[in-house]
Design a protein around this motif. Structure first.
Motif, PDB file in Angstrom:
ATOM      1  N   THR A  38      40.084  44.418  52.758  1.00  0.00           N
ATOM      2  CA  THR A  38      41.216  45.347  52.757  1.00  0.00           C
ATOM      3  C   THR A  38      40.636  46.758  52.771  1.00  0.00           C
ATOM      4  O   THR A  38      39.527  46.975  52.264  1.00  0.00           O
ATOM      5  N   LYS A  72      35.686  46.158  34.525  1.00  0.00           N
ATOM      6  CA  LYS A  72      36.590  45.723  35.599  1.00  0.00           C
ATOM      7  C   LYS A  72      36.094  44.432  36.234  1.00  0.00           C
ATOM      8  O   LYS A  72      36.872  43.554  36.579  1.00  0.00           O
ATOM      9  N   PRO A 101      51.832  44.178  43.309  1.00  0.00           N
ATOM     10  CA  PRO A 101      50.966  43.028  43.015  1.00  0.00           C
ATOM     11  C   PRO A 101      49.505  43.446  43.099  1.00  0.00           C
ATOM     12  O   PRO A 101      49.154  44.312  43.901  1.00  0.00           O
ATOM     13  N   GLY A 132      35.058  43.571  44.465  1.00  0.00           N
ATOM     14  CA  GLY A 132      36.064  44.598  44.239  1.00  0.00           C
ATOM     15  C   GLY A 132      35.424  45.967  44.154  1.00  0.00           C
ATOM     16  O   GLY A 132      34.201  46.088  44.005  1.00  0.00           O
ATOM     17  N   VAL A 182      44.962  50.443  46.734  1.00  0.00           N
ATOM     18  CA  VAL A 182      46.355  49.967  46.737  1.00  0.00           C
ATOM     19  C   VAL A 182      47.145  50.779  45.707  1.00  0.00           C
ATOM     20  O   VAL A 182      46.693  50.945  44.573  1.00  0.00           O
ATOM     21  N   ILE A 222      46.339  42.564  44.503  1.00  0.00           N
ATOM     22  CA  ILE A 222      45.931  41.665  45.595  1.00  0.00           C
ATOM     23  C   ILE A 222      44.625  40.957  45.252  1.00  0.00           C
ATOM     24  O   ILE A 222      44.483  39.735  45.410  1.00  0.00           O
TER      25      ILE A 222
END
Ligand code: C5P
Length: 413
Positions: A198, A341, A309, A326, A281, A311
């Motif tokens: 993404t 995280k 949400p 991530g 996001v 993702i």
């Protein structure tokens, strides 16, 4: 191993052998590479010759084995720089702790280190050593330095060791090394691997003309898509609105809102091997999207927001999930917050970066990353996002391949 997967016809492999007990496996490796069709030239360190004779590898490769940087006869036939240029791929198997240290230090004190430094082709090491030596912080640091410089590490595997101990440090089997060599030379390191990414911001509509968004340019995600494609992966890129063209050979899916990004990801994630969530996001979206432009009738107004949400969390929660990476954009303490995280999101790897102020990151062409995974971390210094993406992909490939080896249920591809 099928024949098509291990076709190395016309390919030139320079095999370096260094001085560890696994050097005896070099004989099988030369046979395997030759059998697959490769032209193999062998270079041995003096330590390697204590474990296996040059004559054995000469007989199997069909060429005299090179050992000496200052050998006038060999230099007259094919000088070391020519040999470095000749190779399509350099594989050092086994690679000892000492060899890794010398290479990491940039030394060129024998023929093999000189060749590794002189060559412009890709270099792969198959480390083999006692598990304590592999776990030693000096070796860990050297492995990290080599990885950052684009040198690939294949293995080591875990298991019984010649010294009687058990742990990580076994050289990968010759068959596996031949398979990986064929894959890199035919398709790139990630040939046959499916990557889903993404990128960019999301755009959360307020009314038909207004929206909430953020400063993400999408540059890092697009650079990653290109770097993955350059390694032979099949790449799908789900991106929010950005001012960038997709890299050639990358499938682009354009979306606006987080919920659309989520659907696009969930539709494509099944069967994918690596998922990288690089998108910024929006955390919230307006509860209601006005059908018509909101008029400025009142002195003040408020917009009620609801959580979008997550993702990445949705993907990590899948039963058959891919290797997940991530990002964490932080304004301070990237290592500490990134590690938190990584654990809270349940991802295999986190790339943490500083944003805001004079730092790289959003809307910038440059960035620096702290990359964290279970039991390890490395720092990728400030550089343009293209180079940084290549270095990050290298780190991802290493961890992805290591995970495949550690988890026998998912054998390395
Ligand atoms: O929780 P935070 O937003 O800081 O996490 C950042 C990471 O999670 C990034 O990899 C980002 O792409 C991903 N993410 C996501 N969906 C969200 C929020 C973040 O995939 N709604």
């Amino acid at each position: 191993m099928t024949e098509a997967m291990t076709d190395l016809s016309g390919k030139r492999v320079l095999l370096g052998v260094t001085g560890g007990i696994a050097a005896y496996k070099a004989a099988e490796l030369v046979r395997g590479l030759r059998k697959a069709g490769a032209d193999v030239r062998v270079v041995m360190t003096s330590g390697a010759t204590r474990f296996i004779t040059p004559l054995t590898l000469q007989a199997l490769s069909g060429w005299p084995v090179r050992q000496d940087l200052f050998d006038p006869a060999h230099e007259a036939a094919m000088g070391h720089i020519e040999l470095a240029r000749w190779a399509d791929l350099v594989l050092v198997a086994p690679a000892t702790a000492d060899f890794m240290a010398r290479l990491a230090a940039g030394m060129a004190d024998d023929l093999l280190t000189t060749l590794c430094i002189a060559t412009e082709t890709r270099v792969f090491l198959a480390p083999a050593m006692n598990q304590g030596m592999w776990r030693n912080p000096a070796t860990r640091d050297n492995a990290a330095v080599l990885g950052r410089r684009g040198i690939g590490l294949w293995g080591p595997a875990e298991g019984d060791q010649a010294c009687g101990e058990t742990g990580p440090g076994r050289m990968l089997e010759a068959d596996e090394l031949v398979l990986r060599t064929a894959r890199v030379l035919k398709e790139g390191t990630l040939g046959g691997v499916r990557v889903l990414l993404t990128a960019g911001p999301t755009r959360e509509a307020i009314d038909p003309v207004r929206y909430i968004t953020n400063r993400s340019s999408g540059k890092m995600g697009f650079a990653l898509a290109k770097a993955f494609r350059n390694q032979g992966a099949h790449v799908e890129l789900v991106s929010g609105p950005v001012d960038l063209s997709p890299p050639a050979g990358v499938e682009l899916v354009s979306v606006e809102q987080a919920v659309d990004m989520e659907s696009a990801v969930m539709e494509r994630v099944v069967g994918c091997d690596i998922f990288v969530a690089c998108a910024a996001v929006a955390d919230y979206r307006p509860v209601k999207v006005a059908h018509h432009k909101i008029k400025k009738d009142s002195e003040s107004m408020s917009i009620e927001l609801t959580r979008n949400p997550d993702i990445l969390a949705g993907v990590t929660a899948l039963r058959d999930r891919p290797f997940c990476v991530g990002f964490a954009a932080e304004t301070q303490h990237p290592e500490e917050y990134g590690e938190r995280k990584r654990i809270s999101k349940g991802v295999d790897m986190i790339a943490a970066n500083l944003v805001g102020g004079d730092q790289g990151g959003f809307e910038r062409d440059e960035n620096a990353l702290t990359v964290l995974w279970e039991g390890g971390c490395t720092f990728l210094p400030m550089s343009d996002k293209g180079r940084l993406a290549e270095a990050l992909v290298q780190q991802i490939v290493e961890r992805y391949e290591a995970n495949s080896i550690e988890d026998p249920r998912s054998p390395p591809r």
